[in-house]
Design an enzyme around this catalytic site. Structure first.
Site, PDB file in Angstrom:
ATOM      1  N   TYR A 131       0.836  -1.213   0.000  1.00 11.50           N
ATOM      2  CA  TYR A 131       0.000   0.000   0.000  1.00 11.50           C
ATOM      3  C   TYR A 131       0.874   1.269   0.000  1.00 11.50           C
ATOM      4  O   TYR A 131       0.622   2.203  -0.768  1.00 11.50           O
ATOM      5  CB  TYR A 131      -0.899  -0.039   1.232  1.00 11.50           C
ATOM      6  CG  TYR A 131      -1.874   1.102   1.368  1.00 11.50           C
ATOM      7  CD1 TYR A 131      -3.047   1.139   0.614  1.00 11.50           C
ATOM      8  CD2 TYR A 131      -1.642   2.142   2.266  1.00 11.50           C
ATOM      9  CE1 TYR A 131      -3.956   2.176   0.757  1.00 11.50           C
ATOM     10  CE2 TYR A 131      -2.546   3.181   2.410  1.00 11.50           C
ATOM     11  CZ  TYR A 131      -3.701   3.199   1.655  1.00 11.50           C
ATOM     12  OH  TYR A 131      -4.598   4.231   1.794  1.00 11.50           O
TER      13      TYR A 131
ATOM     14  N   LYS B  95       1.079   4.260  -2.803  1.00 14.90           N
ATOM     15  CA  LYS B  95       0.760   5.656  -2.488  1.00 14.90           C
ATOM     16  C   LYS B  95       1.964   6.577  -2.709  1.00 14.90           C
ATOM     17  O   LYS B  95       1.804   7.741  -3.095  1.00 14.90           O
ATOM     18  CB  LYS B  95       0.242   5.764  -1.047  1.00 14.90           C
ATOM     19  CG  LYS B  95      -1.092   5.044  -0.828  1.00 14.90           C
ATOM     20  CD  LYS B  95      -2.197   5.632  -1.698  1.00 14.90           C
ATOM     21  CE  LYS B  95      -3.544   4.993  -1.530  1.00 14.90           C
ATOM     22  NZ  LYS B  95      -4.592   5.592  -2.334  1.00 14.90           N
TER      23      LYS B  95
END
Ligand code: NAP
Length: 247
Positions: A155, A159
């Site tokens: 993740y 990002k």
């Protein structure tokens, strides 16, 4: 109203931050088209809430990681609305685990949805924005993309990748009247964070200078500003909305 007669695509608007963004853009007068993966009922509820604010709205089932589906959705929005003025790449997923336990599949799925999805939408929509010589692209990143986080290698990479993409797209398109910025939310109350155990939430709150979680509206307010001409001279920026978490 800041966005009257504009058309916005907001990915992942069936709930959470995406729905808040759809509603805020609609409140400012923009027509809103959103997409979802499986949450048809939630997306239709978002459409209804937007229409109640007096704008046109539509939800289209589109997997952001599927190039053909993304291209078809962008073509449909252009055909129905005539222009695409605002793109908010919001759809995202988590598949958390410590790196040594993380599967290749969990890594790929998160990168494909959170990062490749934003690339596919940006590529398709920016062709239209280039002809218009105007457009606002806003990527929903995360403080985790700025700071990293144990248990979120996939993740946080997605990002952080969005931040690099934001700056590169901003440089490629700035001279054509198109801005591209990233919003990095901190710890926001949605289904995504509702999955976390209470003890983890309590520990997280202690690390936030403001000592509380944010709301979808906190993110949506900044997105509406960045989507408006009031933000005309802002591009390539990463703005944290996080109660001071990333300081
Ligand atoms: P959420 O409540 O889990 O909602 C995610 C949205 O993305 C849903 O509408 C979902 O649609 C959609 N989506 C997921 N995969 C998709 C796909 N392959 N194609 C199309 N749509 C897809 O998440 P959230 O908390 O609102 O988060 C929104 C964004 O903010 C995400 O990018 C997230 O990473 C970011 N963010 C959240 C937080 C936080 O604390 N909540 C913090 C930092 C950043 P379905 O209903 O169909 O599944």
């Amino acid at each position: 109203m800041l966005l009257e007669n504009k058309t916005a695509i907001v990915t992942g608007g069936s709930r959470g931050i995406g729905r808040s963004i759809c509603l805020e853009l609609a409140k400012e007068g923009a027509n809103v088209v959103t997409c979802y993966a499986s949450g048809a009922a939630g997306a239709e509820e978002t459409v209804k809430l937007c229409e109640e604010l007096g704008v046109k709205a539509m939800a289209i089932k589109t997997d952001v990681a599927n190039g053909e589906e993304v291209a078809a959705m962008v073509d449909k929005v252009k055909a129905e609305f005539g222009s695409i003025d605002i793109l908010v790449n919001n759809a995202g997923i988590t598949k958390d685990n410590l790196m040594l336990k993380m599967t290749e599949d969990d890594f790929e799925q998160v990168i494909d949805t959170n990062l490749k999805g934003a690339f596919l939408f940006t590529k398709n929509v920016s062709k239209i924005m280039l002809k218009q010589r105007a457009g606002k692209i806003i990527n929903i990143s995360s403080v985790v993309g700025v700071r990293g986080n144990a248990g979120q290698v996939n993740y946080s990479a997605s990002k952080a990748g969005l931040i690099g993409m934001t700056k590169s797209v901003a440089k490629e398109l700035a001279s054509r009247g198109i801005t591209c910025n990233a919003v990095a939310p901190g710890f926001i109350e949605t289904d995504m964070t509702a999955k976390l155990p209470e003890a983890v939430v309590d520990e997280m709150k202690k690390t936030i200078p403001m000592k509380c979680m944010g709301s979808g509206e906190d993110i949506a307010n900044l997105v509406a500003f960045l989507a408006s001409d009031n933000a005309r001279y802002i591009t390539g920026q990463v703005i944290c909305v996080d109660g001071g978490m990333a300081m």
